[in-house]
Design a protein around this motif. Structure first.
Motif, PDB file in Angstrom:
ATOM      1  N   THR A  99      -2.040  12.209  16.580  1.00 23.27           N
ATOM      2  CA  THR A  99      -2.682  11.230  15.670  1.00 23.27           C
ATOM      3  C   THR A  99      -1.214  10.651  14.500  1.00 23.27           C
ATOM      4  OG1 THR A  99      -5.181  11.301  16.116  1.00 23.27           O
ATOM      5  CG2 THR A  99      -4.513   9.605  14.270  1.00 23.27           C
ATOM      6  N   GLU A 100      -1.116  12.240  14.280  1.00 18.45           N
ATOM      7  CA  GLU A 100       0.030  12.214  13.300  1.00 18.45           C
ATOM      8  C   GLU A 100       1.640  11.256  13.913  1.00 18.45           C
ATOM      9  OE1 GLU A 100       0.629  12.669   9.542  1.00 18.45           O
ATOM     10  OE2 GLU A 100      -1.595  13.139   9.223  1.00 18.45           O
ATOM     11  N   ALA A 101       1.871  11.781  14.734  1.00 20.69           N
ATOM     12  CA  ALA A 101       3.178  11.215  15.398  1.00 20.69           C
ATOM     13  C   ALA A 101       2.785   9.541  15.643  1.00 20.69           C
ATOM     14  CB  ALA A 101       3.749  12.209  16.995  1.00 20.69           C
ATOM     15  N   ILE A 102       2.267   9.765  16.471  1.00 23.35           N
ATOM     16  CA  ILE A 102       1.814   7.635  16.544  1.00 23.35           C
ATOM     17  C   ILE A 102       1.500   6.971  15.585  1.00 23.35           C
ATOM     18  CG2 ILE A 102      -0.079   6.349  17.410  1.00 23.35           C
ATOM     19  CD1 ILE A 102      -1.363   8.597  19.130  1.00 23.35           C
ATOM     20  N   ALA A 103       1.088   8.053  13.993  1.00 19.08           N
ATOM     21  CA  ALA A 103       0.711   6.611  13.110  1.00 19.08           C
ATOM     22  C   ALA A 103       1.995   6.074  12.458  1.00 19.08           C
ATOM     23  CB  ALA A 103      -0.249   7.499  11.746  1.00 19.08           C
ATOM     24  N   GLY A 104       2.941   7.761  12.428  1.00 19.43           N
ATOM     25  CA  GLY A 104       4.620   7.981  12.017  1.00 19.43           C
ATOM     26  C   GLY A 104       5.430   6.870  12.535  1.00 19.43           C
ATOM     27  N   ILE A 105       4.902   7.266  13.965  1.00 15.16           N
ATOM     28  CA  ILE A 105       5.993   6.405  15.117  1.00 15.16           C
ATOM     29  C   ILE A 105       5.876   4.424  14.704  1.00 15.16           C
ATOM     30  CG2 ILE A 105       6.944   5.955  17.046  1.00 15.16           C
ATOM     31  CD1 ILE A 105       6.246   8.784  17.513  1.00 15.16           C
TER      32      ILE A 105
ATOM     33  N   ILE B 219      -9.553   8.068  19.670  1.00 17.94           N
ATOM     34  CA  ILE B 219      -8.956   7.482  20.907  1.00 17.94           C
ATOM     35  C   ILE B 219      -8.403   8.958  21.143  1.00 17.94           C
ATOM     36  CG2 ILE B 219      -6.703   6.541  22.034  1.00 17.94           C
ATOM     37  CD1 ILE B 219      -7.650   3.869  20.120  1.00 17.94           C
ATOM     38  N   THR B 220      -7.587   9.106  20.438  1.00 21.11           N
ATOM     39  CA  THR B 220      -6.676  10.750  20.975  1.00 21.11           C
ATOM     40  C   THR B 220      -7.518  12.012  20.826  1.00 21.11           C
ATOM     41  OG1 THR B 220      -4.770   9.805  19.273  1.00 21.11           O
ATOM     42  CG2 THR B 220      -4.814  12.774  20.220  1.00 21.11           C
ATOM     43  N   GLY B 221      -8.826  11.568  20.294  1.00 17.95           N
ATOM     44  CA  GLY B 221     -10.241  12.919  20.581  1.00 17.95           C
ATOM     45  C   GLY B 221     -10.592  12.436  22.408  1.00 17.95           C
ATOM     46  N   ASP B 222     -10.847  11.485  22.088  1.00 18.96           N
ATOM     47  CA  ASP B 222     -11.293  11.070  23.820  1.00 18.96           C
ATOM     48  C   ASP B 222     -10.002  11.411  24.403  1.00 18.96           C
ATOM     49  OD1 ASP B 222     -13.409  10.298  22.622  1.00 18.96           O
ATOM     50  OD2 ASP B 222     -12.544   8.008  22.601  1.00 18.96           O
ATOM     51  N   ILE B 223      -8.671  10.997  24.706  1.00 19.07           N
ATOM     52  CA  ILE B 223      -7.776  11.501  25.555  1.00 19.07           C
ATOM     53  C   ILE B 223      -7.708  13.271  26.118  1.00 19.07           C
ATOM     54  CG2 ILE B 223      -5.267  11.371  25.742  1.00 19.07           C
ATOM     55  CD1 ILE B 223      -5.217   9.133  23.924  1.00 19.07           C
TER      56      ILE B 223
ATOM     57  N   PHE C 189      -3.771   3.536  10.085  1.00 18.45           N
ATOM     58  CA  PHE C 189      -3.220   4.389  11.758  1.00 18.45           C
ATOM     59  C   PHE C 189      -4.134   5.241  12.164  1.00 18.45           C
ATOM     60  CE2 PHE C 189       0.776   1.245  10.965  1.00 18.45           C
ATOM     61  CZ  PHE C 189       0.146  -0.173  11.694  1.00 18.45           C
ATOM     62  N   PHE C 190      -4.185   6.387  11.297  1.00 22.75           N
ATOM     63  CA  PHE C 190      -4.648   7.751  11.519  1.00 22.75           C
ATOM     64  C   PHE C 190      -5.608   6.856  11.477  1.00 22.75           C
ATOM     65  CE2 PHE C 190      -5.994  11.286  11.201  1.00 22.75           C
ATOM     66  CZ  PHE C 190      -5.497  13.017  11.732  1.00 22.75           C
ATOM     67  N   GLY C 191      -6.599   6.258  11.161  1.00 28.72           N
ATOM     68  CA  GLY C 191      -8.218   5.936  11.241  1.00 28.72           C
ATOM     69  C   GLY C 191      -8.320   5.800  12.325  1.00 28.72           C
ATOM     70  N   CYS C 192      -7.227   4.746  12.793  1.00 26.89           N
ATOM     71  CA  CYS C 192      -7.865   3.745  14.099  1.00 26.89           C
ATOM     72  C   CYS C 192      -7.376   4.583  15.286  1.00 26.89           C
ATOM     73  CB  CYS C 192      -6.507   2.772  14.075  1.00 26.89           C
ATOM     74  SG  CYS C 192      -7.049   1.621  12.915  1.00 26.89           S
TER      75      CYS C 192
ATOM     76  N   THR D 148       0.669  -1.449   0.160  1.00 22.35           N
ATOM     77  CA  THR D 148      -0.260  -0.127  -0.348  1.00 22.35           C
ATOM     78  C   THR D 148       1.133   1.713   0.108  1.00 22.35           C
ATOM     79  OG1 THR D 148      -0.193   0.146   2.329  1.00 22.35           O
ATOM     80  CG2 THR D 148      -2.083  -1.077   1.637  1.00 22.35           C
ATOM     81  N   GLY D 149       2.217   0.950   0.685  1.00 25.24           N
ATOM     82  CA  GLY D 149       3.084   2.097   0.822  1.00 25.24           C
ATOM     83  C   GLY D 149       2.559   3.291   2.201  1.00 25.24           C
ATOM     84  N   ARG D 150       3.715   3.962   2.311  1.00 23.04           N
ATOM     85  CA  ARG D 150       3.655   4.888   3.835  1.00 23.04           C
ATOM     86  C   ARG D 150       2.271   5.473   3.891  1.00 23.04           C
ATOM     87  NH1 ARG D 150       7.710   5.704   7.878  1.00 23.04           N
ATOM     88  NH2 ARG D 150       7.035   7.471   9.068  1.00 23.04           N
ATOM     89  N   ASN D 151       1.843   6.907   3.386  1.00 14.62           N
ATOM     90  CA  ASN D 151       0.508   7.277   2.799  1.00 14.62           C
ATOM     91  C   ASN D 151      -0.790   6.931   3.073  1.00 14.62           C
ATOM     92  OD1 ASN D 151       2.569   9.616   2.766  1.00 14.62           O
ATOM     93  ND2 ASN D 151       1.768   9.662  -0.196  1.00 14.62           N
ATOM     94  N   GLN D 152      -0.597   5.351   2.538  1.00 15.16           N
ATOM     95  CA  GLN D 152      -2.292   4.330   3.265  1.00 15.16           C
ATOM     96  C   GLN D 152      -1.479   3.551   4.225  1.00 15.16           C
ATOM     97  OE1 GLN D 152      -4.949   5.920   0.870  1.00 15.16           O
ATOM     98  NE2 GLN D 152      -4.907   3.824   0.839  1.00 15.16           N
ATOM     99  N   MET D 153      -0.879   3.508   4.484  1.00 13.40           N
ATOM    100  CA  MET D 153      -0.220   2.670   6.066  1.00 13.40           C
ATOM    101  C   MET D 153      -0.267   4.021   7.093  1.00 13.40           C
ATOM    102  SD  MET D 153      -0.160  -0.220   6.852  1.00 13.40           S
ATOM    103  CE  MET D 153       0.528  -1.571   7.944  1.00 13.40           C
ATOM    104  N   LYS D 154      -0.273   4.725   7.390  1.00 13.50           N
ATOM    105  CA  LYS D 154      -0.542   5.782   7.815  1.00 13.50           C
ATOM    106  C   LYS D 154      -1.858   6.790   7.715  1.00 13.50           C
ATOM    107  CE  LYS D 154       2.272   9.980   9.130  1.00 13.50           C
ATOM    108  NZ  LYS D 154       3.146  11.231   8.987  1.00 13.50           N
TER     109      LYS D 154
END
Length: 103
Positions: A58-64, A29-33, A22-25, A13-19
């Motif tokens: 969320t971007e940080a979590i997905a990227g890491i 959760i991040t909003g709730d926190i 994860f972003f969608g996942c 899928t590539g990095r962008n699709q994978m990100k």
């Protein structure tokens, strides 16, 4: 974490699709926190700023996460979770309290 499976998905899928996956996942959760931290501190940040924070964390979590399973080195997943928790626990309340001072 099954690195082999995640690497295969990444390769197809590539990095962008994978990100995006994860972003969608993690976005809700991040909003709730952030909402729970606001409630705990009795702080009400502007919606625009909260949206920024949600995307920022969320971007940080997905990227890491991608860096973790694509990396050549073996890292301890529990340590990564510990680091995420530490950063959120200390940075988020501080940011929310300071945005109240600035408004």
């Amino acid at each position: 974490m099954n690195k082999h499976l995640l690497r295969c998905a990444y390769d197809s899928t590539g990095r962008n699709q994978m990100k995006r996956f994860f972003f969608g996942c993690f976005i809700s959760i991040t909003g709730d926190i952030i909402k729970n931290t606001e409630r705990r501190l009795d702080i009400h940040a502007k919606e625009e700023f909260k949206e920024f924070l949600v995307h920022f964390y969320t971007e940080a979590i997905a990227g890491i996460l991608i860096d973790e399973f694509m990396g050549k080195e073996d890292h301890d997943p529990e340590k990564v979770v510990e680091y995420f928790a530490l950063v959120l626990k200390h940075s988020l309340p501080n940011v929310l309290e300071n945005v109240q001072i600035g408004t």
